[in-house]
Write a protein that holds these residues in place. Structure first.
Motif, PDB file in Angstrom:
ATOM      1  N   GLU A  46       0.830  -1.208   0.000  1.00  0.00           N
ATOM      2  CA  GLU A  46       0.000   0.000   0.000  1.00  0.00           C
ATOM      3  C   GLU A  46       0.866   1.261   0.000  1.00  0.00           C
ATOM      4  O   GLU A  46       0.558   2.244  -0.682  1.00  0.00           O
ATOM      5  CB  GLU A  46      -0.936  -0.021   1.203  1.00  0.00           C
ATOM      6  CG  GLU A  46      -1.875   1.176   1.322  1.00  0.00           C
ATOM      7  CD  GLU A  46      -2.861   1.289   0.164  1.00  0.00           C
ATOM      8  OE1 GLU A  46      -3.268   2.416  -0.163  1.00  0.00           O
ATOM      9  OE2 GLU A  46      -3.191   0.239  -0.434  1.00  0.00           O
ATOM     10  N   ARG A  47       1.957   1.243   0.764  1.00  0.00           N
ATOM     11  CA  ARG A  47       2.891   2.392   0.794  1.00  0.00           C
ATOM     12  C   ARG A  47       3.446   2.649  -0.609  1.00  0.00           C
ATOM     13  O   ARG A  47       3.548   3.795  -1.065  1.00  0.00           O
ATOM     14  CB  ARG A  47       4.046   2.114   1.752  1.00  0.00           C
ATOM     15  CG  ARG A  47       3.725   2.291   3.224  1.00  0.00           C
ATOM     16  CD  ARG A  47       5.035   2.243   3.997  1.00  0.00           C
ATOM     17  NE  ARG A  47       4.879   2.015   5.415  1.00  0.00           N
ATOM     18  CZ  ARG A  47       4.554   2.951   6.306  1.00  0.00           C
ATOM     19  NH1 ARG A  47       4.322   4.187   5.904  1.00  0.00           N
ATOM     20  NH2 ARG A  47       4.448   2.652   7.589  1.00  0.00           N
ATOM     21  N   ASN A  48       3.827   1.549  -1.276  1.00  0.00           N
ATOM     22  CA  ASN A  48       4.404   1.676  -2.620  1.00  0.00           C
ATOM     23  C   ASN A  48       3.403   2.250  -3.626  1.00  0.00           C
ATOM     24  O   ASN A  48       3.784   2.807  -4.661  1.00  0.00           O
ATOM     25  CB  ASN A  48       4.902   0.320  -3.117  1.00  0.00           C
ATOM     26  CG  ASN A  48       6.110  -0.170  -2.331  1.00  0.00           C
ATOM     27  OD1 ASN A  48       6.817   0.648  -1.714  1.00  0.00           O
ATOM     28  ND2 ASN A  48       6.346  -1.471  -2.343  1.00  0.00           N
ATOM     29  N   LYS A  65      -2.637   5.981   0.199  1.00  0.00           N
ATOM     30  CA  LYS A  65      -3.785   6.859   0.407  1.00  0.00           C
ATOM     31  C   LYS A  65      -4.902   6.198   1.217  1.00  0.00           C
ATOM     32  O   LYS A  65      -5.714   6.882   1.827  1.00  0.00           O
ATOM     33  CB  LYS A  65      -4.338   7.320  -0.948  1.00  0.00           C
ATOM     34  CG  LYS A  65      -3.391   8.233  -1.713  1.00  0.00           C
ATOM     35  CD  LYS A  65      -4.003   8.661  -3.032  1.00  0.00           C
ATOM     36  CE  LYS A  65      -3.039   9.581  -3.799  1.00  0.00           C
ATOM     37  NZ  LYS A  65      -3.608   9.986  -5.116  1.00  0.00           N
ATOM     38  N   ARG A  66      -4.930   4.866   1.205  1.00  0.00           N
ATOM     39  CA  ARG A  66      -6.006   4.192   1.946  1.00  0.00           C
ATOM     40  C   ARG A  66      -5.717   4.186   3.444  1.00  0.00           C
ATOM     41  O   ARG A  66      -4.563   4.222   3.874  1.00  0.00           O
ATOM     42  CB  ARG A  66      -6.155   2.745   1.463  1.00  0.00           C
ATOM     43  CG  ARG A  66      -6.791   2.644   0.083  1.00  0.00           C
ATOM     44  CD  ARG A  66      -7.308   1.255  -0.194  1.00  0.00           C
ATOM     45  NE  ARG A  66      -6.242   0.246  -0.167  1.00  0.00           N
ATOM     46  CZ  ARG A  66      -6.465  -1.071  -0.166  1.00  0.00           C
ATOM     47  NH1 ARG A  66      -7.708  -1.534  -0.181  1.00  0.00           N
ATOM     48  NH2 ARG A  66      -5.445  -1.917  -0.149  1.00  0.00           N
ATOM     49  N   THR A  67      -6.770   4.114   4.231  1.00  0.00           N
ATOM     50  CA  THR A  67      -6.626   4.017   5.690  1.00  0.00           C
ATOM     51  C   THR A  67      -6.458   2.565   6.101  1.00  0.00           C
ATOM     52  O   THR A  67      -6.677   1.646   5.289  1.00  0.00           O
ATOM     53  CB  THR A  67      -7.871   4.586   6.397  1.00  0.00           C
ATOM     54  OG1 THR A  67      -9.002   3.767   6.040  1.00  0.00           O
ATOM     55  CG2 THR A  67      -8.123   6.029   6.007  1.00  0.00           C
ATOM     56  N   ILE A  68      -6.085   2.356   7.346  1.00  0.00           N
ATOM     57  CA  ILE A  68      -5.990   0.984   7.880  1.00  0.00           C
ATOM     58  C   ILE A  68      -7.342   0.300   7.759  1.00  0.00           C
ATOM     59  O   ILE A  68      -7.428  -0.878   7.392  1.00  0.00           O
ATOM     60  CB  ILE A  68      -5.513   1.009   9.349  1.00  0.00           C
ATOM     61  CG1 ILE A  68      -4.086   1.532   9.437  1.00  0.00           C
ATOM     62  CG2 ILE A  68      -5.591  -0.393   9.965  1.00  0.00           C
ATOM     63  CD1 ILE A  68      -3.609   1.745  10.854  1.00  0.00           C
ATOM     64  N   SER A  69      -8.396   1.043   8.044  1.00  0.00           N
ATOM     65  CA  SER A  69      -9.746   0.492   7.933  1.00  0.00           C
ATOM     66  C   SER A  69     -10.009  -0.025   6.523  1.00  0.00           C
ATOM     67  O   SER A  69     -10.505  -1.144   6.336  1.00  0.00           O
ATOM     68  CB  SER A  69     -10.780   1.562   8.293  1.00  0.00           C
ATOM     69  OG  SER A  69     -12.087   1.089   8.078  1.00  0.00           O
ATOM     70  N   ILE A 109      -2.288   4.933   5.499  1.00  0.00           N
ATOM     71  CA  ILE A 109      -1.089   4.086   5.512  1.00  0.00           C
ATOM     72  C   ILE A 109       0.177   4.924   5.337  1.00  0.00           C
ATOM     73  O   ILE A 109       1.212   4.665   5.974  1.00  0.00           O
ATOM     74  CB  ILE A 109      -1.155   3.011   4.405  1.00  0.00           C
ATOM     75  CG1 ILE A 109      -2.410   2.154   4.560  1.00  0.00           C
ATOM     76  CG2 ILE A 109       0.090   2.133   4.417  1.00  0.00           C
ATOM     77  CD1 ILE A 109      -2.492   1.350   5.826  1.00  0.00           C
ATOM     78  N   ALA A 110       0.091   5.964   4.542  1.00  0.00           N
ATOM     79  CA  ALA A 110       1.270   6.807   4.295  1.00  0.00           C
ATOM     80  C   ALA A 110       1.743   7.490   5.575  1.00  0.00           C
ATOM     81  O   ALA A 110       2.929   7.818   5.707  1.00  0.00           O
ATOM     82  CB  ALA A 110       0.942   7.858   3.241  1.00  0.00           C
ATOM     83  N   SER A 111       0.829   7.663   6.534  1.00  0.00           N
ATOM     84  CA  SER A 111       1.171   8.351   7.788  1.00  0.00           C
ATOM     85  C   SER A 111       1.576   7.399   8.901  1.00  0.00           C
ATOM     86  O   SER A 111       1.896   7.837  10.011  1.00  0.00           O
ATOM     87  CB  SER A 111      -0.030   9.190   8.262  1.00  0.00           C
ATOM     88  OG  SER A 111      -0.433  10.105   7.266  1.00  0.00           O
ATOM     89  N   LEU A 112       1.544   6.104   8.608  1.00  0.00           N
ATOM     90  CA  LEU A 112       1.856   5.096   9.646  1.00  0.00           C
ATOM     91  C   LEU A 112       3.318   5.172  10.069  1.00  0.00           C
ATOM     92  O   LEU A 112       4.222   5.154   9.225  1.00  0.00           O
ATOM     93  CB  LEU A 112       1.597   3.680   9.126  1.00  0.00           C
ATOM     94  CG  LEU A 112       0.202   3.056   9.293  1.00  0.00           C
ATOM     95  CD1 LEU A 112       0.256   1.618   8.840  1.00  0.00           C
ATOM     96  CD2 LEU A 112      -0.289   3.152  10.721  1.00  0.00           C
ATOM     97  N   SER A 113       3.557   5.234  11.343  1.00  0.00           N
ATOM     98  CA  SER A 113       4.932   5.102  11.847  1.00  0.00           C
ATOM     99  C   SER A 113       5.281   3.626  11.897  1.00  0.00           C
ATOM    100  O   SER A 113       4.407   2.759  11.775  1.00  0.00           O
ATOM    101  CB  SER A 113       5.030   5.703  13.254  1.00  0.00           C
ATOM    102  OG  SER A 113       4.249   4.932  14.162  1.00  0.00           O
ATOM    103  N   LYS A 114       6.568   3.344  12.082  1.00  0.00           N
ATOM    104  CA  LYS A 114       6.983   1.946  12.214  1.00  0.00           C
ATOM    105  C   LYS A 114       6.299   1.284  13.395  1.00  0.00           C
ATOM    106  O   LYS A 114       5.892   0.125  13.345  1.00  0.00           O
ATOM    107  CB  LYS A 114       8.508   1.856  12.378  1.00  0.00           C
ATOM    108  CG  LYS A 114       9.274   2.001  11.082  1.00  0.00           C
ATOM    109  CD  LYS A 114      10.753   1.707  11.286  1.00  0.00           C
ATOM    110  CE  LYS A 114      11.511   1.793   9.961  1.00  0.00           C
ATOM    111  NZ  LYS A 114      12.955   1.486  10.144  1.00  0.00           N
ATOM    112  N   ALA A 115       6.159   2.035  14.479  1.00  0.00           N
ATOM    113  CA  ALA A 115       5.512   1.509  15.683  1.00  0.00           C
ATOM    114  C   ALA A 115       4.047   1.186  15.413  1.00  0.00           C
ATOM    115  O   ALA A 115       3.525   0.157  15.861  1.00  0.00           O
ATOM    116  CB  ALA A 115       5.636   2.503  16.831  1.00  0.00           C
TER     117      ALA A 115
END
Length: 397
Positions: free
Chosen positions: A274-276, A280-284, A309-315
């Motif tokens: 998704e990152r690649n 743009k999509r959310t986790i939901s 997903i683009a805003s997700l940190s590694k944690a």
């Protein structure tokens, strides 16, 4: 009337024992507490009766000594079970999930009918509505005290077979009679407990599980001993479904187990993909193809499901993966014997001869089926043990 043996219990093991004894020219008397034989057979598999499992092996059983089963399953195989019901009842099996074999008619009563027909033809006797009170060794065998039609009677026989099952489903006449008598006779007992049983959740997490009641999820349920991949079912009081019933046999009070809610995919890889693609999509939205909307919303208690997903940190990414693939469950308990499929534990196999299930201490005394410390997985395994143990005993009567 002189009998070669008294068989206590008209369930799977007792019926097979009496039937095989009859085919070998012997006479037995079956003592059954209910008003009909095979009560538990009739409700098994939702009334369809998964009467064996094609994959039966000693690895599918829990016992302090699983190797004890080698002799039984060498003498009475799955093929023997299939041949027996086909020959005597024209019953052919139909394989369902994970090797479970059901009659093509989908009627458990057809299985019971095989036994009642053969027992009638070979002259075996059955006393219904008869409760066995005690079994006592005497000089020429055993004295068995029974209550029949409100009156106590004494019946004598040289040989007695305990095929009275275990504690699950008391309304069908289940009892721990065999265990109590074995203890009284000084035989070693492996601690008993409900098995193949739903688990309960209490405390602060209870409302979360209750909110998902009715949702089924194909999962991998596991602990440090074993893993099962089948459906789990959320309920108002906790968890049920095939995978939960299976793991319950390997669970003890105070322990936890883990659930992989998505064993068919890798969340980390899905996030990476998704990152690649821009993220743009959310986790939901990422989870929606795999779970019901209600399940995704419920996971929002643990995850930032509205985050892109683009805003997700590694944690955050690790939290998502850990929650989905390693969801921790610590049950408060289980639903007990009324909801359990079988009983774990029983008469220790150390007390019995593997070749015929006769007591090592008491000649002519036999234990079979659920009363013995042999507990199978869900899916026909316990029936295969019941048939095999009944056959082994019958050969020796």
């Amino acid at each position: 009337m002189e009998y070669d043996a008294l068989v206590i219990g008209g369930g799977a093991c007792g019926l097979m024992c009496a039937t095989q004894a009859g085919l070998l020219g012997k006479r037995t008397l079956v003592l059954e507490k209910n008003d009909k034989v095979g009560a538990k057979i009739l409700i098994s598999g939702g009334g369809r009766c998964n009467y064996t499992n094609l994959h039966t092996d000693i690895e599918n059983f829990i016992s302090e000594n699983p190797a004890f089963l080698r002799s039984a399953f060498a003498q009475w195989t799955v093929d023997d079970t299939m041949d027996f019901f086909k020959q005597h009842g024209q019953i052919t099996g139909e394989e369902k999930t994970l090797g479970q074999l059901f009659p093509k008619s989908n009627k458990a009563k057809d299985i019971v009918a095989v036994f009642t027909k053969l027992m009638y033809e070979t002259g075996q006797d059955v006393w219904l509505n008869t409760e066995v009170v005690s079994v006592s060794p005497v000089d020429d065998g055993y004295a068995v005290a029974v209550v029949k039609a409100g009156k106590q009677k004494m019946v004598h026989a040289k040989k007695v077979v305990f095929a009275s099952g275990g504690l699950p489903v008391a309304k069908l006449g289940a009892s721990d009679f065999a265990i109590r008598m074995a203890k009284k006779l000084g035989l070693q007992i492996v601690a008993t407990a409900p098995a193949l049983v739903p688990v309960t959740i209490t405390g602060k997490d209870a409302p979360w599980y209750a909110s998902l009641a009715g949702n089924a999820v194909f999962s991998r349920v596991y602990n440090d001993k074993i893993a099962f991949e089948e459906n789990i079912l959320f309920t108002h009081w906790g968890l049920s479904g095939p995978a939960i019933l299976q793991i319950s046999s390997y669970w003890r009070a105070g322990e936890s187990f883990l659930i992989n809610l998505l064993p068919t995919a890798d969340i980390e890889q899905l996030i990476k993909k998704e990152r690649n693609a821009g993220g743009k999509r959310t986790i939901s939205q990422l989870l929606q193809p795999y779970f019901t909307r209600k399940m995704v919303e419920a996971l929002g208690k643990f995850l930032p499901i509205d985050l892109k997903i683009a805003s997700l940190s590694k944690a955050d990414a690790k939290l998502v993966a850990d929650t989905v693939h390693h969801f921790p469950v610590k049950p408060a308990g289980d639903k007990g014997y009324d909801k359990a499929e079988v009983m774990r534990g029983g008469v220790s196999t150390d007390e019995l001869h593997a070749k015929n299930l006769e007591s090592k201490k008491y000649k002519g005394l036999y234990f079979g089926g659920e009363a013995v410390d042999v507990t199978g997985w869900l899916g026909g395994y316990n029936f295969q043990w019941a048939w095999a143990s009944g056959y082994l005993i019958a050969k020796d009567l």
